[in-house]
Design an enzyme around this catalytic site. Structure first.
Site, PDB file in Angstrom:
ATOM      1  N   CYS A 159      48.692  31.770  51.856  1.00 45.51           N
ATOM      2  CA  CYS A 159      50.012  32.214  52.288  1.00 45.51           C
ATOM      3  C   CYS A 159      50.444  31.338  53.446  1.00 45.51           C
ATOM      4  O   CYS A 159      49.743  31.258  54.450  1.00 45.51           O
ATOM      5  CB  CYS A 159      49.978  33.680  52.712  1.00 45.51           C
ATOM      6  SG  CYS A 159      51.569  34.236  53.341  1.00 45.51           S
ATOM      7  N   HIS A 215      41.943  37.420  49.054  1.00 44.38           N
ATOM      8  CA  HIS A 215      41.803  35.980  49.323  1.00 44.38           C
ATOM      9  C   HIS A 215      40.341  35.740  49.696  1.00 44.38           C
ATOM     10  O   HIS A 215      39.684  36.610  50.288  1.00 44.38           O
ATOM     11  CB  HIS A 215      42.758  35.561  50.436  1.00 44.38           C
ATOM     12  CG  HIS A 215      44.180  35.427  49.952  1.00 44.38           C
ATOM     13  ND1 HIS A 215      44.775  34.208  49.736  1.00 44.38           N
ATOM     14  CD2 HIS A 215      45.097  36.363  49.604  1.00 44.38           C
ATOM     15  CE1 HIS A 215      46.012  34.398  49.285  1.00 44.38           C
ATOM     16  NE2 HIS A 215      46.232  35.699  49.193  1.00 44.38           N
ATOM     17  N   ARG A 228      52.258  30.811  41.542  1.00 42.50           N
ATOM     18  CA  ARG A 228      53.054  31.237  42.705  1.00 42.50           C
ATOM     19  C   ARG A 228      52.207  31.183  43.988  1.00 42.50           C
ATOM     20  O   ARG A 228      52.337  30.276  44.794  1.00 42.50           O
ATOM     21  CB  ARG A 228      53.602  32.651  42.453  1.00 42.50           C
ATOM     22  CG  ARG A 228      54.704  33.071  43.403  1.00 42.50           C
ATOM     23  CD  ARG A 228      54.216  33.582  44.730  1.00 42.50           C
ATOM     24  NE  ARG A 228      53.277  34.702  44.621  1.00 42.50           N
ATOM     25  CZ  ARG A 228      52.580  35.159  45.645  1.00 42.50           C
ATOM     26  NH1 ARG A 228      52.688  34.612  46.848  1.00 42.50           N
ATOM     27  NH2 ARG A 228      51.726  36.154  45.494  1.00 42.50           N
ATOM     28  N   ASP A 229      51.281  32.100  44.155  1.00 40.15           N
ATOM     29  CA  ASP A 229      50.492  32.150  45.391  1.00 40.15           C
ATOM     30  C   ASP A 229      49.677  30.871  45.548  1.00 40.15           C
ATOM     31  O   ASP A 229      49.495  30.355  46.653  1.00 40.15           O
ATOM     32  CB  ASP A 229      49.549  33.369  45.343  1.00 40.15           C
ATOM     33  CG  ASP A 229      49.177  33.887  46.716  1.00 40.15           C
ATOM     34  OD1 ASP A 229      49.466  33.200  47.715  1.00 40.15           O
ATOM     35  OD2 ASP A 229      48.573  34.975  46.810  1.00 40.15           O
ATOM     36  N   HIS A 257      44.225  42.393  45.660  1.00 42.35           N
ATOM     37  CA  HIS A 257      44.650  40.996  45.816  1.00 42.35           C
ATOM     38  C   HIS A 257      43.830  40.403  46.967  1.00 42.35           C
ATOM     39  O   HIS A 257      44.207  40.525  48.124  1.00 42.35           O
ATOM     40  CB  HIS A 257      46.158  40.985  46.119  1.00 42.35           C
ATOM     41  CG  HIS A 257      46.766  39.638  46.318  1.00 42.35           C
ATOM     42  ND1 HIS A 257      47.538  39.005  45.352  1.00 42.35           N
ATOM     43  CD2 HIS A 257      46.741  38.783  47.370  1.00 42.35           C
ATOM     44  CE1 HIS A 257      47.967  37.849  45.822  1.00 42.35           C
ATOM     45  NE2 HIS A 257      47.495  37.678  47.052  1.00 42.35           N
ATOM     46  N   ASN A 304      43.119  31.952  47.207  1.00 46.63           N
ATOM     47  CA  ASN A 304      42.995  33.241  46.513  1.00 46.63           C
ATOM     48  C   ASN A 304      41.603  33.298  45.894  1.00 46.63           C
ATOM     49  O   ASN A 304      40.992  32.270  45.622  1.00 46.63           O
ATOM     50  CB  ASN A 304      43.986  33.299  45.343  1.00 46.63           C
ATOM     51  CG  ASN A 304      45.386  33.617  45.790  1.00 46.63           C
ATOM     52  OD1 ASN A 304      46.145  32.719  46.102  1.00 46.63           O
ATOM     53  ND2 ASN A 304      45.725  34.883  45.816  1.00 46.63           N
TER      54      ASN A 304
HETATM   55  P1  HMG Z   1      66.371  34.624  56.394  1.00 46.26           P
HETATM   56  O1  HMG Z   1      66.436  33.250  56.978  1.00 46.26           O
HETATM   57  O2  HMG Z   1      66.187  35.789  57.309  1.00 46.26           O
HETATM   58  O3  HMG Z   1      67.588  34.886  55.403  1.00 46.26           O
HETATM   59  O4  HMG Z   1      65.159  34.589  55.343  1.00 46.26           O
HETATM   60  P2  HMG Z   1      69.109  35.167  55.669  1.00 46.26           P
HETATM   61  O5  HMG Z   1      69.481  36.340  54.816  1.00 46.26           O
HETATM   62  O6  HMG Z   1      69.421  35.186  57.130  1.00 46.26           O
HETATM   63  O7  HMG Z   1      69.794  33.845  55.029  1.00 46.26           O
HETATM   64  C1  HMG Z   1      69.567  32.559  55.596  1.00 46.26           C
HETATM   65  C2  HMG Z   1      69.665  31.519  54.506  1.00 46.26           C
HETATM   66  O8  HMG Z   1      68.680  31.752  53.500  1.00 46.26           O
HETATM   67  C3  HMG Z   1      71.009  31.520  53.770  1.00 46.26           C
HETATM   68  O9  HMG Z   1      71.252  30.182  53.387  1.00 46.26           O
HETATM   69  C4  HMG Z   1      70.739  32.322  52.532  1.00 46.26           C
HETATM   70  O10 HMG Z   1      71.591  31.972  51.465  1.00 46.26           O
HETATM   71  C5  HMG Z   1      69.304  31.909  52.221  1.00 46.26           C
HETATM   72  P3  HMG Z   1      72.163  29.188  54.291  1.00 46.26           P
HETATM   73  O11 HMG Z   1      73.482  29.903  54.413  1.00 46.26           O
HETATM   74  O12 HMG Z   1      71.452  29.043  55.603  1.00 46.26           O
HETATM   75  O13 HMG Z   1      72.184  27.932  53.487  1.00 46.26           O
HETATM   76  N1  HMG Z   1      68.587  32.926  51.440  1.00 46.26           N
HETATM   77  C6  HMG Z   1      67.954  32.670  50.282  1.00 46.26           C
HETATM   78  N2  HMG Z   1      67.812  31.537  49.575  1.00 46.26           N
HETATM   79  C7  HMG Z   1      67.128  31.624  48.406  1.00 46.26           C
HETATM   80  N3  HMG Z   1      66.555  32.765  47.961  1.00 46.26           N
HETATM   81  C8  HMG Z   1      66.682  33.917  48.662  1.00 46.26           C
HETATM   82  C9  HMG Z   1      67.416  33.894  49.879  1.00 46.26           C
HETATM   83  N4  HMG Z   1      67.706  34.833  50.794  1.00 46.26           N
HETATM   84  C10 HMG Z   1      68.433  34.238  51.745  1.00 46.26           C
HETATM   85  N5  HMG Z   1      66.098  35.030  48.195  1.00 46.26           N
HETATM   86  C11 HMG Z   1      63.964  35.382  53.410  1.00 46.26           C
HETATM   87  C12 HMG Z   1      64.782  35.761  54.640  1.00 46.26           C
HETATM   88  C13 HMG Z   1      63.383  36.651  52.868  1.00 46.26           C
HETATM   89  C14 HMG Z   1      64.860  34.720  52.386  1.00 46.26           C
HETATM   90  C15 HMG Z   1      62.870  34.383  53.836  1.00 46.26           C
HETATM   91  O14 HMG Z   1      62.159  34.927  54.897  1.00 46.26           O
HETATM   92  C16 HMG Z   1      61.931  34.032  52.717  1.00 46.26           C
HETATM   93  O15 HMG Z   1      62.303  33.387  51.756  1.00 46.26           O
HETATM   94  N6  HMG Z   1      60.660  34.457  52.851  1.00 46.26           N
HETATM   95  C17 HMG Z   1      59.685  34.274  51.811  1.00 46.26           C
HETATM   96  C18 HMG Z   1      58.365  33.900  52.395  1.00 46.26           C
HETATM   97  C19 HMG Z   1      57.374  33.741  51.289  1.00 46.26           C
HETATM   98  O16 HMG Z   1      57.702  33.438  50.146  1.00 46.26           O
HETATM   99  N7  HMG Z   1      56.064  33.920  51.640  1.00 46.26           N
HETATM  100  C20 HMG Z   1      55.015  33.758  50.735  1.00 46.26           C
HETATM  101  C21 HMG Z   1      54.932  34.841  49.713  1.00 46.26           C
HETATM  102  S1  HMG Z   1      54.173  36.336  50.328  1.00 46.26           S
HETATM  103  C22 HMG Z   1      52.478  36.132  50.107  1.00 46.26           C
HETATM  104  O17 HMG Z   1      52.067  35.049  49.814  1.00 46.26           O
HETATM  105  C23 HMG Z   1      51.584  37.303  50.177  1.00 46.26           C
HETATM  106  C24 HMG Z   1      51.138  37.822  48.810  1.00 46.26           C
HETATM  107  O18 HMG Z   1      50.461  36.815  48.081  1.00 46.26           O
HETATM  108  C25 HMG Z   1      50.196  39.028  48.979  1.00 46.26           C
HETATM  109  C26 HMG Z   1      49.065  38.817  49.988  1.00 46.26           C
HETATM  110  O19 HMG Z   1      48.333  37.801  49.899  1.00 46.26           O
HETATM  111  O20 HMG Z   1      48.928  39.672  50.842  1.00 46.26           O
HETATM  112  C27 HMG Z   1      52.336  38.276  47.970  1.00 46.26           C
HETATM  113 MG    MG Z   2      48.394  36.225  48.438  1.00 48.00          MG
END
Ligand code: HMG
Ligand code: MG
Length: 313
Positions: A244, A213, A14-15, A211, A253
């Site tokens: 990220c 990096h 994933r990450d 966690h 990571n």
């Molecule tokens: P948004 O654009 O605000 O969502 O995104 P919305 O509710 O306004 O919907 C817009 C569109 O997105 C719609 O589709 C929804 O159906 C779709 P459209 O009508 O335009 O075709 N949608 C989705 N599609 C699939 N799965 C969903 C979903 N929700 C809405 N769950 C949202 C908000 C949260 C979805 C977006 O911002 C997002 O996906 N963000 C994820 C970002 C991400 O994955 N970042 C990396 C992971 S975090 C990380 O790496 C840190 C970590 O490792 C820890 C650390 O290192 O600190 C964990």
């Molecule tokens: Mg991370």
């Protein structure tokens, strides 16, 4: 510390993969996960129910998880799988699969929250409460991430008090373990020690994972401080894949191989067969089209080892 078992949470599928230019297909991702589990990794984050417009690398996490559980017997029975969930829509997707654990992910600063999940911290907490309720009804475990806890790419220094409050809020809503993220790899050992000391006065450290990096090479030093303070769960990614996409410079990571090498050398158990784990290095190098960043994948294991057993005989 010597007889303790340390839990390694493998976040490479994933990450790791979410920040690679190369997009692995479902069979490639499943092969990777199978190898990780066969190497003894017992907790593996396999995908994310996030928007493919935001993170295209995690597209098809649902068919991947369905396929994994269809062939569950190919994986060791004691391996546990989880996936990220950002909102109720993602949770509904997760519930349409047999995934037994999910992880919500929030931020320690407003700017990072907005960039990563497009909502304020307060809105994210509301979403997480709803997700926890849905999870409870189906007996699904919920882990929580708290990003940029040691420094934010948009706001700089982060209030320790605020991070501790957020950890407590997560635990209160039923999140069983909070993984504290040094998302952009800026933390140093003194900072980690001071923070964990304050955190441990309010929250048992058995509920905390680290966690880190390795963006600036301080991840293992920070882990060592965590171990000394009593943390026993550490996240890492195979070969140091990852980062990220919403944090510039968050490449890499902490590498699972570097972490496990250090832990085993210190006489700590992880259940991981490091030599077996490293057998996947050529395959992953081919899949992502670049050399893996970890030290151990580059150097291999020393011919004469393990040092700890020789020294204590
Ligand atoms: P948004 O654009 O605000 O969502 O995104 P919305 O509710 O306004 O919907 C817009 C569109 O997105 C719609 O589709 C929804 O159906 C779709 P459209 O009508 O335009 O075709 N949608 C989705 N599609 C699939 N799965 C969903 C979903 N929700 C809405 N769950 C949202 C908000 C949260 C979805 C977006 O911002 C997002 O996906 N963000 C994820 C970002 C991400 O994955 N970042 C990396 C992971 S975090 C990380 O790496 C840190 C970590 O490792 C820890 C650390 O290192 O600190 C964990
Ligand atoms: Mg991370």
């Amino acid at each position: 510390m010597s007889s303790k078992t340390i839990q390694v949470v493998e976040v490479g599928p994933r990450d790791g993969l979410q920040n690679e230019k190369a997009m692995l297909n479902v069979p490639q991702r499943l092969n990777f996960i199978r190898h990780l589990a066969a190497s003894g990794l017992k907790r593996i984050e396999v995908g994310a129910f996030v928007s493919p417009k935001w993170v295209p690398q995690m597209n098809e996490s649902k068919p991947l998880i369905l396929e994994l559980f269809k062939n569950r017997k190919l994986y060791p029975a004691d391996a546990a799988f989880s996936a990220l969930v950002p909102n109720v829509q993602g949770m509904e997707d997760a519930l349409s699969t047999p995934i037994p654990e999910i992880a919500v992910f929030g931020a320690s600063t407003e700017s990072f929250s907005k960039k990563n999940i497009n909502c304020t911290i307060e809105e994210s907490l509301e979403r997480f409460r709803a997700i926890c309720k849905m999870a409870r009804a189906k007996k699904i475990k919920v882990r929580g991430y708290l990003s940029v806890a040691y420094g934010c790419p948009y706001e700089g220094a982060v209030s320790e008090k605020k991070v501790i409050e957020l950890v407590k809020t997560y635990l209160k809503m039923g999140i069983y373990e909070v993984s504290i993220g040094d998302t952009i790899g800026v933390a140093n050992p003194k900072q980690v020690r001071n923070f964990l000391k304050k955190l441990s006065r309010e929250v048992p450290l058995k509920k905390i994972a680290m966690h880190m990096h390795d963006t600036r090479g301080t991840a293992l030093a920070n882990v060592l401080v965590g171990l000394e303070m009593g943390v026993t769960v550490f996240d890492s990614s195979f070969g140091g894949l990852g980062g990220c996409p919403y944090a510039r410079g968050a490449s890499g990571n902490l590498a699972t191989d570097d972490l496990v090498y250090m832990l085993h050398g210190m006489g700590l158990k992880t259940g991981v067969d490091l030599a077996k784990l490293l057998e996947y290095v050529p395959e992953m190098t081919k899949d992502i089209g670049r050399k893996l960043p970890s030290r151990t994948s580059e150097a291999g294991l020393p011919e004469v080892q393990p040092f700890i057993e020789r020294a204590t005989k």
